[in-house]
Motif scaffolding. Structure first.
Motif, PDB file in Angstrom:
ATOM      1  N   THR A  35       0.839  -1.195   0.000  1.00  0.00           N
ATOM      2  CA  THR A  35       0.000   0.000   0.000  1.00  0.00           C
ATOM      3  C   THR A  35       0.878   1.252   0.000  1.00  0.00           C
ATOM      4  OG1 THR A  35      -0.094   0.166   2.401  1.00  0.00           O
ATOM      5  CG2 THR A  35      -1.794  -1.199   1.337  1.00  0.00           C
ATOM      6  N   LEU A  36       0.253   2.372  -0.225  1.00  0.00           N
ATOM      7  CA  LEU A  36       0.974   3.648  -0.206  1.00  0.00           C
ATOM      8  C   LEU A  36       1.602   3.895   1.165  1.00  0.00           C
ATOM      9  CD1 LEU A  36       1.779   6.296  -1.556  1.00  0.00           C
ATOM     10  CD2 LEU A  36      -0.436   7.221  -0.878  1.00  0.00           C
ATOM     11  N   LYS A  37       0.861   3.628   2.231  1.00  0.00           N
ATOM     12  CA  LYS A  37       1.390   3.834   3.586  1.00  0.00           C
ATOM     13  C   LYS A  37       2.610   2.948   3.840  1.00  0.00           C
ATOM     14  CE  LYS A  37      -1.627   6.747   5.316  1.00  0.00           C
ATOM     15  NZ  LYS A  37      -1.260   8.109   5.604  1.00  0.00           N
ATOM     16  N   GLN A  38       2.528   1.684   3.418  1.00  0.00           N
ATOM     17  CA  GLN A  38       3.669   0.782   3.588  1.00  0.00           C
ATOM     18  C   GLN A  38       4.869   1.268   2.789  1.00  0.00           C
ATOM     19  OE1 GLN A  38       1.551  -2.700   2.294  1.00  0.00           O
ATOM     20  NE2 GLN A  38       1.597  -3.593   4.337  1.00  0.00           N
ATOM     21  N   PHE A  39       4.618   1.741   1.575  1.00  0.00           N
ATOM     22  CA  PHE A  39       5.696   2.265   0.734  1.00  0.00           C
ATOM     23  C   PHE A  39       6.379   3.434   1.435  1.00  0.00           C
ATOM     24  CE2 PHE A  39       7.541   4.987  -2.455  1.00  0.00           C
ATOM     25  CZ  PHE A  39       8.106   4.105  -3.365  1.00  0.00           C
ATOM     26  N   TYR A  71      10.322   3.512   2.495  1.00  0.00           N
ATOM     27  CA  TYR A  71      11.253   4.319   1.695  1.00  0.00           C
ATOM     28  C   TYR A  71      11.121   5.799   2.046  1.00  0.00           C
ATOM     29  CZ  TYR A  71      11.144   0.010  -1.063  1.00  0.00           C
ATOM     30  OH  TYR A  71      11.210  -1.285  -1.460  1.00  0.00           O
ATOM     31  N   PRO A  72      12.232   6.485   2.289  1.00  0.00           N
ATOM     32  CA  PRO A  72      12.165   7.908   2.634  1.00  0.00           C
ATOM     33  C   PRO A  72      11.850   8.813   1.434  1.00  0.00           C
ATOM     34  CG  PRO A  72      14.445   7.178   2.553  1.00  0.00           C
ATOM     35  CD  PRO A  72      13.593   5.962   2.355  1.00  0.00           C
ATOM     36  N   TRP A  73      12.102   8.314   0.228  1.00  0.00           N
ATOM     37  CA  TRP A  73      11.832   9.083  -0.983  1.00  0.00           C
ATOM     38  C   TRP A  73      11.054   8.215  -1.927  1.00  0.00           C
ATOM     39  CZ3 TRP A  73      12.486   8.291  -6.122  1.00  0.00           C
ATOM     40  CH2 TRP A  73      12.259   9.385  -6.948  1.00  0.00           C
ATOM     41  N   PRO A  74      10.122   8.757  -2.630  1.00  0.00           N
ATOM     42  CA  PRO A  74       9.514  10.086  -2.564  1.00  0.00           C
ATOM     43  C   PRO A  74       8.513  10.186  -1.422  1.00  0.00           C
ATOM     44  CG  PRO A  74       8.527   8.843  -4.356  1.00  0.00           C
ATOM     45  CD  PRO A  74       9.593   7.976  -3.750  1.00  0.00           C
ATOM     46  N   SER A  75       8.129  11.395  -1.124  1.00  0.00           N
ATOM     47  CA  SER A  75       7.182  11.626  -0.033  1.00  0.00           C
ATOM     48  C   SER A  75       5.804  11.085  -0.406  1.00  0.00           C
ATOM     49  CB  SER A  75       7.077  13.126   0.248  1.00  0.00           C
ATOM     50  OG  SER A  75       6.452  13.773  -0.851  1.00  0.00           O
ATOM     51  N   GLU A  76       4.929  10.993   0.582  1.00  0.00           N
ATOM     52  CA  GLU A  76       3.567  10.519   0.324  1.00  0.00           C
ATOM     53  C   GLU A  76       2.849  11.445  -0.648  1.00  0.00           C
ATOM     54  OE1 GLU A  76      -0.537   9.326   2.653  1.00  0.00           O
ATOM     55  OE2 GLU A  76       1.314   9.499   3.804  1.00  0.00           O
ATOM     56  N   ARG A 121       1.365  10.376  -4.294  1.00  0.00           N
ATOM     57  CA  ARG A 121      -0.031  10.609  -4.698  1.00  0.00           C
ATOM     58  C   ARG A 121      -0.080  11.327  -6.047  1.00  0.00           C
ATOM     59  NH1 ARG A 121      -3.513   9.092  -0.891  1.00  0.00           N
ATOM     60  NH2 ARG A 121      -2.780   8.939   1.253  1.00  0.00           N
ATOM     61  N   ALA A 122       0.829  12.253  -6.268  1.00  0.00           N
ATOM     62  CA  ALA A 122       0.893  12.945  -7.562  1.00  0.00           C
ATOM     63  C   ALA A 122       1.306  11.967  -8.663  1.00  0.00           C
ATOM     64  CB  ALA A 122       1.874  14.108  -7.487  1.00  0.00           C
ATOM     65  N   TYR A 123       2.253  11.080  -8.374  1.00  0.00           N
ATOM     66  CA  TYR A 123       2.660  10.056  -9.349  1.00  0.00           C
ATOM     67  C   TYR A 123       1.498   9.130  -9.682  1.00  0.00           C
ATOM     68  CZ  TYR A 123       7.571  11.300  -8.413  1.00  0.00           C
ATOM     69  OH  TYR A 123       8.765  11.947  -8.278  1.00  0.00           O
ATOM     70  N   ILE A 124       0.728   8.756  -8.677  1.00  0.00           N
ATOM     71  CA  ILE A 124      -0.431   7.884  -8.901  1.00  0.00           C
ATOM     72  C   ILE A 124      -1.446   8.602  -9.783  1.00  0.00           C
ATOM     73  CG2 ILE A 124      -2.422   6.797  -7.778  1.00  0.00           C
ATOM     74  CD1 ILE A 124      -0.470   6.271  -5.364  1.00  0.00           C
ATOM     75  N   LYS A 172       3.809  -1.767  -6.982  1.00  0.00           N
ATOM     76  CA  LYS A 172       4.886  -2.721  -7.255  1.00  0.00           C
ATOM     77  C   LYS A 172       6.180  -1.962  -6.956  1.00  0.00           C
ATOM     78  CE  LYS A 172       2.249  -4.816 -10.979  1.00  0.00           C
ATOM     79  NZ  LYS A 172       2.188  -5.045 -12.429  1.00  0.00           N
ATOM     80  N   HIS A 173       6.622  -2.026  -5.716  1.00  0.00           N
ATOM     81  CA  HIS A 173       7.687  -1.135  -5.236  1.00  0.00           C
ATOM     82  C   HIS A 173       9.005  -1.299  -5.975  1.00  0.00           C
ATOM     83  CE1 HIS A 173       9.362  -4.287  -2.444  1.00  0.00           C
ATOM     84  NE2 HIS A 173       8.147  -4.763  -2.669  1.00  0.00           N
ATOM     85  N   HIS A 174       9.424  -2.513  -6.268  1.00  0.00           N
ATOM     86  CA  HIS A 174      10.701  -2.690  -6.972  1.00  0.00           C
ATOM     87  C   HIS A 174      10.611  -2.191  -8.408  1.00  0.00           C
ATOM     88  CE1 HIS A 174      13.248  -4.728  -4.054  1.00  0.00           C
ATOM     89  NE2 HIS A 174      12.129  -5.241  -3.583  1.00  0.00           N
ATOM     90  N   LYS A 175       9.463  -2.389  -9.033  1.00  0.00           N
ATOM     91  CA  LYS A 175       9.268  -1.925 -10.404  1.00  0.00           C
ATOM     92  C   LYS A 175       9.284  -0.389 -10.448  1.00  0.00           C
ATOM     93  CE  LYS A 175       7.195  -4.095 -13.834  1.00  0.00           C
ATOM     94  NZ  LYS A 175       6.207  -4.795 -14.615  1.00  0.00           N
ATOM     95  N   PHE A 176       8.755   0.258  -9.410  1.00  0.00           N
ATOM     96  CA  PHE A 176       8.758   1.719  -9.342  1.00  0.00           C
ATOM     97  C   PHE A 176      10.184   2.246  -9.460  1.00  0.00           C
ATOM     98  CE2 PHE A 176       9.346   5.558  -6.787  1.00  0.00           C
ATOM     99  CZ  PHE A 176       8.461   6.422  -7.417  1.00  0.00           C
ATOM    100  N   PHE A 177      11.091   1.700  -8.675  1.00  0.00           N
ATOM    101  CA  PHE A 177      12.461   2.209  -8.678  1.00  0.00           C
ATOM    102  C   PHE A 177      13.201   1.852  -9.963  1.00  0.00           C
ATOM    103  CE2 PHE A 177      11.518   2.327  -4.100  1.00  0.00           C
ATOM    104  CZ  PHE A 177      11.762   3.682  -3.895  1.00  0.00           C
TER     105      PHE A 177
END
Length: 71
Positions: free
Chosen positions: A13-17, A21-26, A30-33, A55-60
């Motif tokens: 979830t966004l909260k877990q992300f 991870y310290p970057w990017p901010s919440e 939300r803007a990326y989403i 998909k956290h690894h795919k994001f990076f």
């Protein structure tokens, strides 16, 4: 699900992300989403009703690829 032992293919979830991870901010996430299609990030986010899973690894990996194109 343990925050420290996430598998590469695991959806979070966004909260877990943001807790992991310290970057990017919440706010930035939300803007990326919101702009996922135009930023080329649509394959990173899965929408289930109001819930968005990441998909956290795919994001990076995509961020790294886009950064290489820009430099």
């Amino acid at each position: 699900m343990s925050e420290k032992n996430l598998r590469e293919d695991e959806l979070i979830t966004l909260k877990q992300f943001c807790n992991r991870y310290p970057w990017p901010s919440e706010a930035a996430m939300r803007a990326y989403i919101f702009r996922a299609k135009e930023l080329g990030l649509s394959e990173v986010f899965l929408r289930y009703g109001k819930r968005v899973l990441i998909k956290h690894h795919k994001f990076f990996k995509i961020i790294e690829k886009v950064g290489k194109k820009c430099s």
